[in-house]
Write an enzyme that holds these catalytic residues in place. Sequence first.
Site, PDB file in Angstrom:
ATOM      1  N   CYS A   1       0.945  -1.134  -0.200  1.00 32.42           N
ATOM      2  CA  CYS A   1      -0.140  -0.227  -0.038  1.00 32.42           C
ATOM      3  C   CYS A   1       0.880   1.186   0.075  1.00 32.42           C
ATOM      4  CB  CYS A   1      -0.876  -0.081   1.121  1.00 32.42           C
ATOM      5  SG  CYS A   1      -2.024  -1.323   1.259  1.00 32.42           S
TER       6      CYS A   1
ATOM      7  N   ASP B   1     -21.101  11.979 -14.284  1.00 33.05           N
ATOM      8  CA  ASP B   1     -22.556  11.549 -14.017  1.00 33.05           C
ATOM      9  C   ASP B   1     -22.740  10.807 -12.848  1.00 33.05           C
ATOM     10  OD1 ASP B   1     -21.594   9.287 -15.026  1.00 33.05           O
ATOM     11  OD2 ASP B   1     -22.843   9.174 -16.632  1.00 33.05           O
TER      12      ASP B   1
END
Length: 222
Positions: free
Chosen positions: A45, A138
Amino acid sequence: MGINLGDTFPNFEAKTTQGDIKFHDWLGSSWGILFSHPADYTPVCTTELGIMTEMMPEFEKRNVKVIALSVDSIQDHQGWSQDICAYIGKKPVWELPYPIIADEKRELAVQLGMLDPDEKSKDGFPLTARAVFIIGPDKKMKLSILYPATTGRNFDEILRVIDSLQLTACKKVATPGNWKPGESCMILPNITSEEATQLFPKGFATENLPSKKNYMRFTPQP
């Protein structure tokens, strides 16, 4: 649980390293990437968030907002940010150029279907997988990739995917395998040759195939 392509992305509320957000408001009219991590202070990570930090100018050029998620606290995220910046050779700062969501109860990870059932934490809980969600202006999900916790992501590929998504959202083309920006695109099968002549003034070439079906039509990137 989870979310499918074309679904409206949940308008969740969360605490982050850059303050409280409501996701749709935070996204605004931009594209967005939400990418999750198994835990703070973990090696793979740390490399990933470091890479994203260095690549942020490329995402900003494409009007893409970036947000990460890890199942740890804001305080842990802030401390971990110091390690990430040190790893990539930058002067330690309290904040990365993108927020990290605190999901200590794993509620958001469960809601979005991010958990990896095969990888467990030291406490025996399923780790959060390396999910990548790309959301359009959107607020609908345009792409999802789910890596296991043990495999780091290729952020060059994520950038390439965004270039394809943004191009095909406004032009009637598709991008072939291994496509890169600037290379030829493919005309959609539902467009007739007459329409293609009008839509693509640079012209197009049709691949001659044994089936004699003229579905492989290439045109310069519009």
